[in-house]
Write an enzyme that holds these catalytic residues in place. Structure first.
Site, mmCIF file in Angstrom:
data_model
loop_
_atom_site.group_PDB
_atom_site.id
_atom_site.type_symbol
_atom_site.label_atom_id
_atom_site.label_comp_id
_atom_site.label_asym_id
_atom_site.label_seq_id
_atom_site.Cartn_x
_atom_site.Cartn_y
_atom_site.Cartn_z
ATOM 1 N N ASP A 67 1.130 8.770 13.992
ATOM 2 C CA ASP A 67 1.127 10.156 13.535
ATOM 3 C C ASP A 67 -0.102 10.914 14.030
ATOM 4 O OD1 ASP A 67 -0.586 8.652 11.938
ATOM 5 O OD2 ASP A 67 0.683 8.774 10.178
ATOM 6 N N ASP A 136 0.706 7.044 -2.448
ATOM 7 C CA ASP A 136 1.984 7.607 -2.908
ATOM 8 C C ASP A 136 3.188 6.913 -2.269
ATOM 9 O OD1 ASP A 136 1.986 8.572 -0.314
ATOM 10 O OD2 ASP A 136 2.083 10.690 -0.841
ATOM 11 N N HIS A 138 3.677 6.366 1.019
ATOM 12 C CA HIS A 138 4.084 6.790 2.374
ATOM 13 C C HIS A 138 3.745 5.726 3.417
ATOM 14 C CE1 HIS A 138 -0.071 8.930 2.878
ATOM 15 N NE2 HIS A 138 -0.089 7.871 3.657
ATOM 16 N N GLU A 143 6.201 11.252 3.638
ATOM 17 C CA GLU A 143 5.879 11.389 2.221
ATOM 18 C C GLU A 143 7.130 11.144 1.375
ATOM 19 O OE1 GLU A 143 2.933 11.317 1.553
ATOM 20 O OE2 GLU A 143 1.686 12.943 2.308
HETATM 21 C C1 F6R Z 1 -2.119 6.552 9.372
HETATM 22 C C2 F6R Z 1 -0.926 6.442 8.544
HETATM 23 C C3 F6R Z 1 -0.987 6.417 7.052
HETATM 24 C C4 F6R Z 1 -2.063 5.484 6.529
HETATM 25 C C5 F6R Z 1 -2.121 5.540 5.019
HETATM 26 C C6 F6R Z 1 -3.215 4.664 4.454
HETATM 27 O O1 F6R Z 1 -1.752 6.523 10.738
HETATM 28 O O2 F6R Z 1 0.123 6.415 9.086
HETATM 29 O O3 F6R Z 1 0.264 6.011 6.555
HETATM 30 O O4 F6R Z 1 -1.791 4.185 6.955
HETATM 31 O O5 F6R Z 1 -2.362 6.868 4.623
HETATM 32 O O6 F6R Z 1 -4.458 5.146 4.863
HETATM 33 P P1 F6R Z 1 -5.758 4.245 4.741
HETATM 34 O O7 F6R Z 1 -5.539 3.077 5.624
HETATM 35 O O8 F6R Z 1 -6.884 5.100 5.239
HETATM 36 O O9 F6R Z 1 -5.867 3.849 3.310
#
Ligand code: F6R
Length: 262
Positions: A67, A136, A138, A143
């Site tokens: 992303d 959450d 995702h 989301e």
């Molecule tokens: C990032 C992504 C998100 C993160 C998630 C957890 O490329 O796709 O899904 O993996 O927000 O973020 P962290 O690892 O910073 O807790």
């Protein structure tokens, strides 16, 4: 369902996944990796960088980031272009031209998702997708409410995700409102999934993803549909799993012919 592996530390998780990637690259030097950003995959990238320093050659490996934020310049230190460059491309010695990040610039954003999907298809598809999970539920920036059939597209971030990611910016108001993300359908097309999660803040999301009902309200529950999904968690992130003892047993008694992750 996903295979769940509980490890003692983030470093141990990084070593386990790096080892699997090394095994993949040994048989397929130009393997295509799906690359998550954020804190979670950092131990994997560090472990791989160590192996590269010790002689592992990843120069033919290709990559697709999960992303990107929409609305910040490509050169912004927190753009996923910059992060993938600094944490993956440079330390792992990848060819920058072979590592793709969705195009989050406003000009042409309407077609950026389609172009990204076409590039993934043209590469032959993602061999191993590294995933983190949001509090959450995702994965990528899909989301709650995201369709299991979704492909790369623009998504609005939840307030919770923006608050979680505010630590990378000066304030929550600077966290972009929109992202462009591989869809759940894109993620499910990868040949293997490895979802990592660390810390108590992820325990609820991990339990819901692995053991809860399959629901778009917990986008990460989509991994239950994938035949080769592995979840690598520390004790804290594993703490709300109902079948924890079974996962430990299954891992301890894993047949020798059944390799970890691959
Ligand atoms: C990032 C992504 C998100 C993160 C998630 C957890 O490329 O796709 O899904 O993996 O927000 O973020 P962290 O690892 O910073 O807790």
């Amino acid at each position: 369902m996903a295979e769940v592996i509980v490890v003692g530390s983030r470093k141990a998780a990084g070593a386990l996944v790096a080892e699997a990637i090394e095994r993949l690259v040994a048989v397929q030097p130009d393997a295509v990796l799906g690359l998550a950003t954020g804190d979670t995959p950092v131990p994997v990238y560090r472990a791989l960088a160590e192996r590269v320093r010790a002689g592992l050659d990843l120069s033919a490996v290709r990559g697709f980031a999960l992303d990107e934020y929409v609305g910040i310049p490509v050169g912004h230190p927190q753009s996923y272009h910059s992060v993938i460059d600094a944490e993956v491309v440079v330390p792992l010695g990848l060819n920058p031209a072979a590592v793709h990040v969705p195009d989050g610039r406003s000009l042409g954003i309407e077609t950026a998702g389609e172009r990204y999907e076409a590039a993934i298809l043209a590469s032959g598809g993602i061999d191993l997708q590294i995933l983190g999970i949001g509090t959450d539920g995702h994965i990528g920036f899909n989301e709650p409410g995201s369709s299991f059939a979704s492909l790369t597209r623009v998504k609005t971030l939840t307030r919770q995700t923006r608050e979680d990611n505010a630590r990378f910016f000066d304030s929550v108001d600077e966290v972009p409102v929109h992202s462009i993300t591989q869809g759940l359908g894109t993620i499910l097309r990868a040949r293997r999934l490895v979802l990592l999660a660390f810390g108590a803040a992820k325990a609820h999301a991990v339990a819901a993803a692995v053991e809860g009902p399959l629901t778009a309200s917990v986008p990460a529950s989509a991994i239950q549909l994938h035949p080769r999904a592995t979840v690598v968690v520390d004790e804290e992130a594993a703490s709300m799993l109902g079948e924890l003892e079974y996962y430990r047993d299954a891992f301890e008694n894993k047949p020798t012919w059944d390799p970890v992750i691959l």
